[in-house]
Design a protein around this motif. Structure first.
Motif, PDB file in Angstrom:
ATOM      1  N   ARG A 143       0.527  -1.093  -0.213  1.00  0.00           N
ATOM      2  CA  ARG A 143       0.113   0.208  -0.190  1.00  0.00           C
ATOM      3  C   ARG A 143       0.805   1.137  -0.047  1.00  0.00           C
ATOM      4  NH1 ARG A 143      -1.968   3.300   4.659  1.00  0.00           N
ATOM      5  NH2 ARG A 143      -3.867   4.560   3.601  1.00  0.00           N
ATOM      6  N   GLN A 144       1.650   1.549   0.892  1.00  0.00           N
ATOM      7  CA  GLN A 144       2.748   2.033   0.744  1.00  0.00           C
ATOM      8  C   GLN A 144       2.813   2.344  -0.320  1.00  0.00           C
ATOM      9  OE1 GLN A 144       2.770   4.653   3.169  1.00  0.00           O
ATOM     10  NE2 GLN A 144       3.695   6.169   1.363  1.00  0.00           N
ATOM     11  N   ALA A 145       4.019   1.543  -1.135  1.00  0.00           N
ATOM     12  CA  ALA A 145       4.500   1.146  -2.407  1.00  0.00           C
ATOM     13  C   ALA A 145       3.736   1.914  -2.842  1.00  0.00           C
ATOM     14  CB  ALA A 145       5.127   0.382  -2.268  1.00  0.00           C
ATOM     15  N   LEU A 146       2.936   2.003  -3.108  1.00  0.00           N
ATOM     16  CA  LEU A 146       1.437   2.502  -4.100  1.00  0.00           C
ATOM     17  C   LEU A 146       0.927   3.613  -3.874  1.00  0.00           C
ATOM     18  CD1 LEU A 146      -0.749  -1.112  -4.759  1.00  0.00           C
ATOM     19  CD2 LEU A 146       0.344   0.602  -6.138  1.00  0.00           C
ATOM     20  N   ILE A 147       1.521   4.412  -2.928  1.00  0.00           N
ATOM     21  CA  ILE A 147       0.825   5.432  -2.268  1.00  0.00           C
ATOM     22  C   ILE A 147       2.259   6.728  -3.108  1.00  0.00           C
ATOM     23  CG2 ILE A 147       0.432   7.526  -0.313  1.00  0.00           C
ATOM     24  CD1 ILE A 147      -0.797   5.298   0.802  1.00  0.00           C
ATOM     25  N   ASN A 148       3.452   6.030  -2.611  1.00  0.00           N
ATOM     26  CA  ASN A 148       4.548   6.833  -3.303  1.00  0.00           C
ATOM     27  C   ASN A 148       4.227   6.838  -4.474  1.00  0.00           C
ATOM     28  OD1 ASN A 148       5.522   6.756  -1.138  1.00  0.00           O
ATOM     29  ND2 ASN A 148       6.484   5.128  -0.960  1.00  0.00           N
ATOM     30  N   GLU A 149       3.814   5.959  -5.286  1.00  0.00           N
ATOM     31  CA  GLU A 149       3.791   6.235  -7.363  1.00  0.00           C
ATOM     32  C   GLU A 149       2.402   6.488  -7.087  1.00  0.00           C
ATOM     33  OE1 GLU A 149       5.940   4.696  -9.247  1.00  0.00           O
ATOM     34  OE2 GLU A 149       7.460   3.480  -7.890  1.00  0.00           O
ATOM     35  N   ASN A 150       1.916   7.190  -6.933  1.00  0.00           N
ATOM     36  CA  ASN A 150       0.457   7.659  -7.237  1.00  0.00           C
ATOM     37  C   ASN A 150       0.351   8.704  -6.271  1.00  0.00           C
ATOM     38  OD1 ASN A 150      -0.843   5.774  -9.166  1.00  0.00           O
ATOM     39  ND2 ASN A 150      -0.096   4.295  -7.472  1.00  0.00           N
ATOM     40  N   ALA A 151       1.567   9.628  -5.695  1.00  0.00           N
ATOM     41  CA  ALA A 151       1.449  10.789  -4.713  1.00  0.00           C
ATOM     42  C   ALA A 151       0.355  11.909  -5.087  1.00  0.00           C
ATOM     43  CB  ALA A 151       2.793  11.533  -4.460  1.00  0.00           C
ATOM     44  N   ASP A 152       0.339  11.770  -6.344  1.00  0.00           N
ATOM     45  CA  ASP A 152      -0.777  13.211  -6.896  1.00  0.00           C
ATOM     46  C   ASP A 152      -2.196  12.787  -6.625  1.00  0.00           C
ATOM     47  OD1 ASP A 152      -0.842  11.201  -8.467  1.00  0.00           O
ATOM     48  OD2 ASP A 152      -1.208  11.818 -10.682  1.00  0.00           O
TER      49      ASP A 152
END
Length: 626
Positions: free
Chosen positions: A268-277
């Motif tokens: 989840r955190q890795a996906l948040i980082n990739e989709n920060a916008d």
């Protein structure tokens, strides 16, 4: 019946007709997960309201995305006494039975109380002869009993057929896709170097805690269970995010299946980082939905609700693998091994729902762990065959038929024969256990990971996955739609709204924009089809627009009408607008600066004149080919 073809709805129809006719007066619906019971009560069984109650001691309110809520009716009072005045009861296996006599609530009903019992997901405990769950069915032997499942259990240890008999009705995934009830799919197999080659630490390699990593070769069975390569997690998240961006729909509902809850949290955190916008705009863009994550569980209903935009991407381990009705799920990501065919079928079933209102007509499976090899197994879409033949003194006792905590906090019985070197306890925040002892995960940073190969497979007309280039696959599929170039041109000329033809192709799993991106040219769908299917020389939209201008087809119109048509032609060349006769386009620039919609349409002598002029313009655009 294959997942997504409406087992619960079919059960409701059977119960409703028998109940209304007075043939069956008291009915029990059994399931093994709370979410299945609650979902059934507020959806398919809703017409039973007032006559229906849940066998539970805990009150439950179902919240909906539109702000409304439903309080589920309970059949038990505060003294845990059952109210027998209801006619339809829904119950959780685990809520009405247990090892202690005081937990066997079903015994408060007389043996002949129920006329009909429907067992949802009957491949679980009711398939096993000596399970605690079977005792409920044995108690009510006078009732008609109907078992529902997408994945019949037929192993050397357990058998649905032995108990229920041969299926009275079956409906396969292949049939469902062919008939249009289920969504077809494509599979993207992604191979990461660490998975393919294995990982061996360099001499003296230290983990995140400064301890030396054991010197051996680690593989996919180790990754995220006992050894965590953070770069691998980031790579998976990046690939998933890139796919959503390239698809043009970053709001496509997505489920990422992880090894355990800890892995799901990191993903989840890795996906948040990739989709920060997008994650900054709404913190629910990526959520972890697992048994111990209250914030995630509170959002489960919204994820399943087609009307609710958030959450978009959810990470989980096992909670969403079965039963939940994710109608708008367009992408399933597998970043854990799936040893059980039963579980694999259930996971794929999360994507097979068709949802026409949102044009969800096909879905994608992205596999990082080789789990989709199950598609090649004849058992994947085959008829169940009885394997176990019980003898009079031969009780069924699977070696690992031990109740484990489920991912939603309820007891589940794992499938016998699953090749798991580590039993996963989803309630354990660390993740892995072996022999009841928590495993220590080793975290290694900075070792890198890259994608070394990627293969796309498509479902052919026989329901088999085939590997071929997207262009070859599209060519074959288009030729099934149009027998010849003349056939396509005839259809094209007769189609009033051109866009409708391409929407129909997209519904068949042929989104032509992906091919257009591959070719790298500004081609409209007409030229794409002619070029891919029939090898015709394609013209770009700009080339077609320039051809219309050279032929000066606007000469017969007045200055204002001519300006509108020229602007429409530019709109087509720049943006590929197909529905040029949509009056709504006249409300935006540059048309809004030319006059009101009424004024612009009046320049053509009225709406019929405008529509005829646009039709003539479209004919002129495709004149050379058509």
């Amino acid at each position: 019946m294959a997942t997504g073809t409406g087992k619960t709805y079919t059960a409701f129809q059977i119960i409703w007709r028998l109940w209304k006719a007075g043939q069956k007066k008291r009915i029990l619906f059994l399931a093994d997960r709370n979410v299945l019971i609650d979902q059934t009560m507020v959806n398919d069984f809703r017409p039973f309201a007032g006559n229906m109650a849940k066998l539970s001691t805990k009150a439950k309110t179902i919240e909906r995305a539109d702000g409304t809520s439903t309080d589920l009716t309970l059949a038990l009072d505060k003294r845990r006494r059952i109210d027998t005045s209801y006619e339809i009861y829904l119950g959780l296996y685990q809520a009405i039975t247990g090892p202690d006599e005081s937990q066997k609530l079903y015994k408060e009903f007389s043996r002949d109380f129920f006329d009909l019992i429907v067992i949802d997901e009957c491949h679980r405990g009711s398939a096993v002869d000596d399970s605690a769950w079977r005792e409920i069915l044995d108690h009510f032997t006078s009732a008609t009993q109907i078992g529902l499942t997408a994945t019949p259990k037929e192993t050397e240890y357990a058998s649905n057929i032995d108990y229920f008999g041969a299926p009275v009705y079956s409906y396969s995934l292949k049939q469902g896709i062919r008939d249009g009830f289920l969504a077809p799919y494509k599979v993207i197999k992604v191979h990461i170097d660490r998975d393919v080659q294995g990982y061996r630490p360099v001499q003296g390699q230290l983990d995140r805690d400064g301890e030396e990593v054991e010197d051996r070769i680690y593989n996919t069975k180790d990754f995220d269970r006992t050894l965590v390569l953070e770069d691998r997690t980031k790579l998976v998240a990046k690939k998933v995010s890139e796919f959503l961006k390239q698809s043009g729909d970053r709001m496509a509902k997505t489920i990422v299946f992880c090894v355990d809850q800890e892995h799901a949290a990191r993903m989840r955190q890795a996906l948040i980082n990739e989709n920060a916008d997008l994650a900054t705009q709404n913190h629910r863009y990526v959520m972890r939905i697992t048994g111990s994550d209250k914030d995630g569980l509170d959002q489960l209903g919204n994820f399943l609700d087609p009307e609710a935009p958030y959450p978009v991407i959810v990470t989980t381990s096992r909670l969403l693998s079965t039963g939940v009705d994710a109608q708008t799920c367009r992408l399933i990501v597998l970043d854990r091994e799936v040893g059980s065919m039963t579980e694999f079928k259930q996971i794929i079933g999360r994507g097979t729902r068709v949802h026409e209102d949102t044009q969800k007509l096909f879905f994608t499976v992205m596999d990082f762990r080789g789990a989709t090899s199950h598609f090649a197994d004849p058992e994947f879409d085959g008829e169940p065959v009885q394997i176990y033949q019980p003898g009079p003194d031969d009780p069924i006792t699977p070696p690992d038929e031990v109740l484990q905590p489920g991912d939603d906090g309820e007891a589940l019985s794992p499938d016998p024969g699953v090749d798991e070197t580590v039993l996963i306890d989803p309630l354990d925040p660390v993740g892995g256990t072996t022999g009841g002892t928590p495993l220590r995960k080793v975290y290694v940073d900075g070792v890198g990971a890259v994608i070394v190969a990627e293969r796309v497979e498509y479902l052919d007309e026989n329901g088999k996955l085939v590997t071929e280039s997207l262009r070859d696959y599209t060519r074959k599929a288009l030729k099934q739609q149009f027998s010849s170039l003349d056939d396509f041109l005839k259809r094209w000329k007769g189609e009033g709204r051109k866009q409708a033809l391409f929407e129909e192709l997209e519904a068949e799993g042929l989104p032509l924009d992906v091919i257009a991106a591959e070719l790298g040219k500004d081609l409209d769908p007409f030229d794409l089809i002619c070029h891919i299917a029939f090898d015709a020389k394609p013209l770009t939209r700009r080339e077609r627009a320039d051809g219309v201008k050279k032929r000066d087809v606007f000469a017969k119109y007045g200055p204002q009408a001519r300006a509108v048509l020229e602007a429409l032609l530019e709109k087509y060349a720049d943006e590929g607008v197909m529905n040029l006769n949509d009056l709504g386009v006249l409300k935006i620039a540059p048309f809004s600066g030319m006059g009101s919609v009424v004024e612009l349409v009046h320049a053509f002598g009225g709406k019929p004149g405008f529509e005829q002029a646009v039709q003539d313009l479209q004919s002129a655009i495709y004149e050379e080919s058509a």
